[in-house]
Each structure stands twice: as C-alpha cells, then as structure tokens.
Design a protein around this motif. Sequence first.
Motif, PDB file in Angstrom:
ATOM      1  N   PRO A 204      -3.149  23.359   0.254  1.00 46.72           N
ATOM      2  CA  PRO A 204      -2.858  22.090  -0.614  1.00 46.72           C
ATOM      3  C   PRO A 204      -3.964  21.482  -1.470  1.00 46.72           C
ATOM      4  O   PRO A 204      -3.644  20.942  -2.273  1.00 46.72           O
ATOM      5  CB  PRO A 204      -2.138  21.286   0.625  1.00 46.72           C
ATOM      6  N   THR A 230       7.483  14.886   9.622  1.00 41.95           N
ATOM      7  CA  THR A 230       7.001  14.139   8.177  1.00 41.95           C
ATOM      8  C   THR A 230       6.829  12.717   8.027  1.00 41.95           C
ATOM      9  O   THR A 230       6.210  11.958   7.530  1.00 41.95           O
ATOM     10  CB  THR A 230       7.975  14.737   7.044  1.00 41.95           C
ATOM     11  N   ARG A 235       2.639  17.371   6.207  1.00 45.92           N
ATOM     12  CA  ARG A 235       2.982  18.122   4.802  1.00 45.92           C
ATOM     13  C   ARG A 235       3.646  19.223   5.350  1.00 45.92           C
ATOM     14  O   ARG A 235       3.190  20.215   5.749  1.00 45.92           O
ATOM     15  CB  ARG A 235       1.687  18.155   4.282  1.00 45.92           C
ATOM     16  N   LEU A 252       4.018  23.788   8.481  1.00 38.81           N
ATOM     17  CA  LEU A 252       3.512  22.621   8.143  1.00 38.81           C
ATOM     18  C   LEU A 252       1.909  22.262   8.091  1.00 38.81           C
ATOM     19  O   LEU A 252       1.241  23.568   8.770  1.00 38.81           O
ATOM     20  CB  LEU A 252       3.957  21.670   9.137  1.00 38.81           C
ATOM     21  N   PRO A 255      -1.165  15.738  10.138  1.00 42.27           N
ATOM     22  CA  PRO A 255      -1.723  14.649   9.704  1.00 42.27           C
ATOM     23  C   PRO A 255      -3.294  14.870   9.928  1.00 42.27           C
ATOM     24  O   PRO A 255      -4.093  14.296   8.906  1.00 42.27           O
ATOM     25  CB  PRO A 255      -1.490  13.416  10.471  1.00 42.27           C
TER      26      PRO A 255
END
Length: 269
Positions: A204, A230, A235, A252, A255
């Motif tokens: 990402p 989420t 993310r 995913l 955090p």
Amino acid sequence: MTEPKSKNDTGRFVWYELLSTDPRGALAFYPEVVGWKTQPFEVGGDGDYRMWVGGQGPLGGVTALPEPAKKLGAPSYWQANVQVANVDETLAEVKRLGGQVYVNEDVPSVGRFAVIADPQGAVIAVFTPAADVQSHDVAKQGEFSWHELYTTDHEAAFTFYARIVGWERLGEFDMGAMGKYLLWGRNGKQLGGMLTLPKGMKTPDGRDVPPSWMYYVTVEDLDAALARATAKGARVLNGPMEVPGGQRVVQLMDPQGAAFALTTPPTSR
C-alpha cells in the motif's frame, strides 16, 4: 535437544507470533476483531510478552519488533513457528540449501527455536518444543487455518520447505495472469499455498512486495469481523472474495502495519 515424542509432528504449525511496532495497539485490535483473550507469559525474563488465547487455549503471542529489525526498516509482521525434531540439525540443512539463520536460542521450559529466512528471503521460525503441543481444531473461531507464501520462485521455495520440514505437494490450480498456485500440506491434509509474486506487485505504501508469509484466521462471520477490523483502523489489501472450495477471504493490514487475513471456516480437504 531430545526429539519430540512423535516424529510425525514435524511440519506442524504450533505457534504464531506478532512482532509489532506497537504491541499495546495490537492488544487493543485483535481481541476485538477475532475474539482472542490475552494473558502475560514470562519468556526469557521478558514480562512484556503476552499470549493470544483462543477458545482452545493459547495459540501465539505478541511482542515488540526487535530494534535491529526496526533499524533495517522491517514493518510489523506475523511469524509462525513450525515444529521440527531437532532445531540444530534443521539449521544445518537450512544453511546447506541457501537459507539464513537470524536467531537461534533456547527458551527455558518452552523449547528451542530459530528464526530463519528461506533462500528467497521469506522469514519463518522452526521450533522444537520441550513438551508436546496441543493440536487445535482450525475450523473454530479465532484459529489459524491457512498459510500462504508469496515469493520470487514458489517451486524453489517448496523444494526448500519440503527438505527442512517435510511438507508435501498436494496439487495446484491455475490463477490465470497470477500464475500457478501450489497447494501443500502434511499427512495428506492441505495447510496452505505458495505463489510466485507477479512482477510489479506493490505494498500500500508503494514498495515492492517482498517474499513473505500471510496467515489466515478463521472467523464464523467474515463480514462482521471485517467491519470490526476496519472500524479499528485496519486497511483492506484484497477482497472480500470467494476462493476455490467455497470459502470467503479478505486480506488486511492491521493498524500497526502487519498483514494478515480472515477466512470463513475451512471445508474438508
């Protein structure tokens, strides 16, 4: 180091550790998402190590990402421990086959473990426990049930793991532009897959995806778990989607930057 009571235990996944840049944040995240409880566990005098505890008992732990790894730019990541009959003998084979050894030490009353990298660079740990480790039903909520390797050469990677932990090739399927997906396991039961990374695949934040492992946690309600994740700051990397066999999965990033995945309960394999 004495061998485990059963040599057939070689190749089992027996422990899952999260090495996090923010263990407190991780401790606030995963229990909400997958329902784990936590409890302290003194390991080598490190009172900050805490265990993840599912419905069938402890299954892993969380600790701070080591400073040397931080200095090298390593993100938070999940690291599985695979049981072997003798760590030192395994490490000799790792080195002979072109892998690397990062850590090799005894944990009093727990066993001997080593952190290694395969020849393509993916990191994993091998472990000889001091006592038998209880098996878990991976179809239950909160258990790790699938293990996926992204690498630069999945055929070479499989040959390496087959030699050091005895995993078996159990099939493959064609993913079109993504290439072949190799299915592997032990004692005839599938444990995961391996895939050669497509060229240009990015994280990402724009970096090339390095050779690495992704671990899937079983949840009874994928959509509800995804919503909780989420809402807590995770993310979505990929999905949700249905995969061959009828399960639904979503990949995913937590955090703190560690990649993981959720999956509906596995079907019979």
